[in-house]
Design an enzyme around this catalytic site. Structure first.
Site, short mmCIF file in Angstrom:
data_model
loop_
_atom_site.label_atom_id
_atom_site.label_comp_id
_atom_site.label_asym_id
_atom_site.label_seq_id
_atom_site.Cartn_x
_atom_site.Cartn_y
_atom_site.Cartn_z
N LYS B 99 -2.03 -3.76 -1.46
CA LYS B 99 -1.48 -4.08 -0.15
C LYS B 99 -2.12 -3.26 0.97
O LYS B 99 -1.84 -3.47 2.14
CB LYS B 99 0.03 -3.86 -0.16
CG LYS B 99 0.78 -4.92 -0.93
CD LYS B 99 2.25 -4.94 -0.53
CE LYS B 99 2.98 -6.12 -1.12
NZ LYS B 99 3.33 -5.93 -2.53
N SER B 100 -2.97 -2.29 0.60
CA SER B 100 -3.53 -1.38 1.59
C SER B 100 -4.48 -2.10 2.56
O SER B 100 -5.11 -3.09 2.22
CB SER B 100 -4.29 -0.28 0.86
OG SER B 100 -5.20 0.34 1.72
N CYS B 101 -4.55 -1.57 3.80
CA CYS B 101 -5.47 -2.13 4.81
C CYS B 101 -6.81 -1.40 4.80
O CYS B 101 -7.72 -1.78 5.52
CB CYS B 101 -4.87 -2.01 6.20
SG CYS B 101 -3.53 -3.16 6.48
N ILE B 102 -6.90 -0.30 4.06
CA ILE B 102 -8.16 0.44 4.06
C ILE B 102 -8.70 0.71 2.65
O ILE B 102 -8.19 0.29 1.70
CB ILE B 102 -8.07 1.81 4.80
CG1 ILE B 102 -6.72 2.47 4.53
CG2 ILE B 102 -8.31 1.62 6.27
CD1 ILE B 102 -6.57 3.82 5.12
#
Lengths: 158, 102
Positions: B99-102
């Site tokens: 789910k991370s954006c990075i």
């Protein structure tokens, strides 16, 4: 798999405040993670984000930034910008966001092209060696536009 | 929803990610990889093992984590799983999409 018609993202970074640089970096990296091509064109003050001597000293803008929720005059007092920057960096570290230099390495390794703007490089009297080793080249805006010659390409000015 | 792969029925979500890790096997992994046009090599298995280890320890996956992993560098990671390495490798590894954006 998420479906998107976006095939390529071209970013133009014209300001090297922390909030602007990270906006471009997170979006460019996010594009690569989704299998979308991405490139960043560093122009005008955006060049500070790829200058070896300056990239570790970028600041968050405390003056003229409505999101700071502080009077503009207060934002201009000595030390306020440094303090806000320190606090911001601490929060970013908690989220495992890489510092600017490491983020540029990640972007380059991920296949994101990094370009310096020729006009701005000349204007600030910079040399190739003043800029990060990961930089792909110094190009004109015309060269950059020609890289948009593909279906599903989007340009974003930050 | 259900999906039959390698003569086995597995549970997947609408994006094709397995929802029951206990159903994962190497045979299923090879077939899932094949669907993504990925031919599993020694290096791919090393990455899958690393991903499982992170998943078991409940540590989030990120590109920065890959850089520090000591298992693989970012360039190789992108070339092993073209078209979005974290989402493809986790799909094949049978764990939820990060789910991370990075």
């Amino acid at each position: 798999m998420g479906k998107t018609k976006v095939k390529k993202m071209l970013f133009i970074l014209s300001k090297a405040t922390i909030e602007n640089a990270y906006a471009a970096f997170v979006m460019a990296n996010g594009a690569r993670m989704e299998g979308i091509e991405s490139e960043i064109f560093f122009t005008f003050f955006g060049l500070e984000a790829i200058q070896k001597k300056k990239l570790n000293h970028l600041h968050v803008a405390t003056v003229g930034n409505p999101a700071m929720h502080m009077p503009t005059m207060l934002g201009g007092l000595p030390g306020v910008e440094a303090l806000a920057t320190k606090m911001m960096k601490k929060e970013m570290e908690k989220l495992d966001m890489p510092p600017i230099g490491e983020f540029l390495e990640i972007l380059s390794d991920s296949g994101c092209k990094l370009w310096g703007c020729k006009l701005a490089v000349d204007m600030f009297h910079l040399k190739r060696e003043d800029l990060i080793d990961e930089l792909d080249d110094i190009i004109t805006i015309g060269d950059f536009y020609s890289r948009a010659d593909q279906e599903g390409t989007h340009l974003l000015f930050i | 929803m259900k999906k039959v792969i390698a003569q086995t029925e597995i549970d997947v979500n609408e994006e094709g990610y397995m929802t029951e890790f206990s159903q994962w096997s190497k045979e299923i992994c090879v077939c899932l990889a094949d669907e993504q046009d990925i031919c599993m090599t020694e290096k791919h298995w090393e990455v899958i093992e690393y991903i499982h280890e992170k998943h078991n320890n409940e540590e989030p996956l990120s590109i920065r984590g890959i850089k520090k992993s000591g298992v693989i560098n970012i360039k190789e990671f992108y070339s092993l799983f073209p078209g979005g390495p974290l989402k493809k490798s986790t799909l094949i590894a049978g764990i939820p999409k990060p789910k991370s954006c990075i």
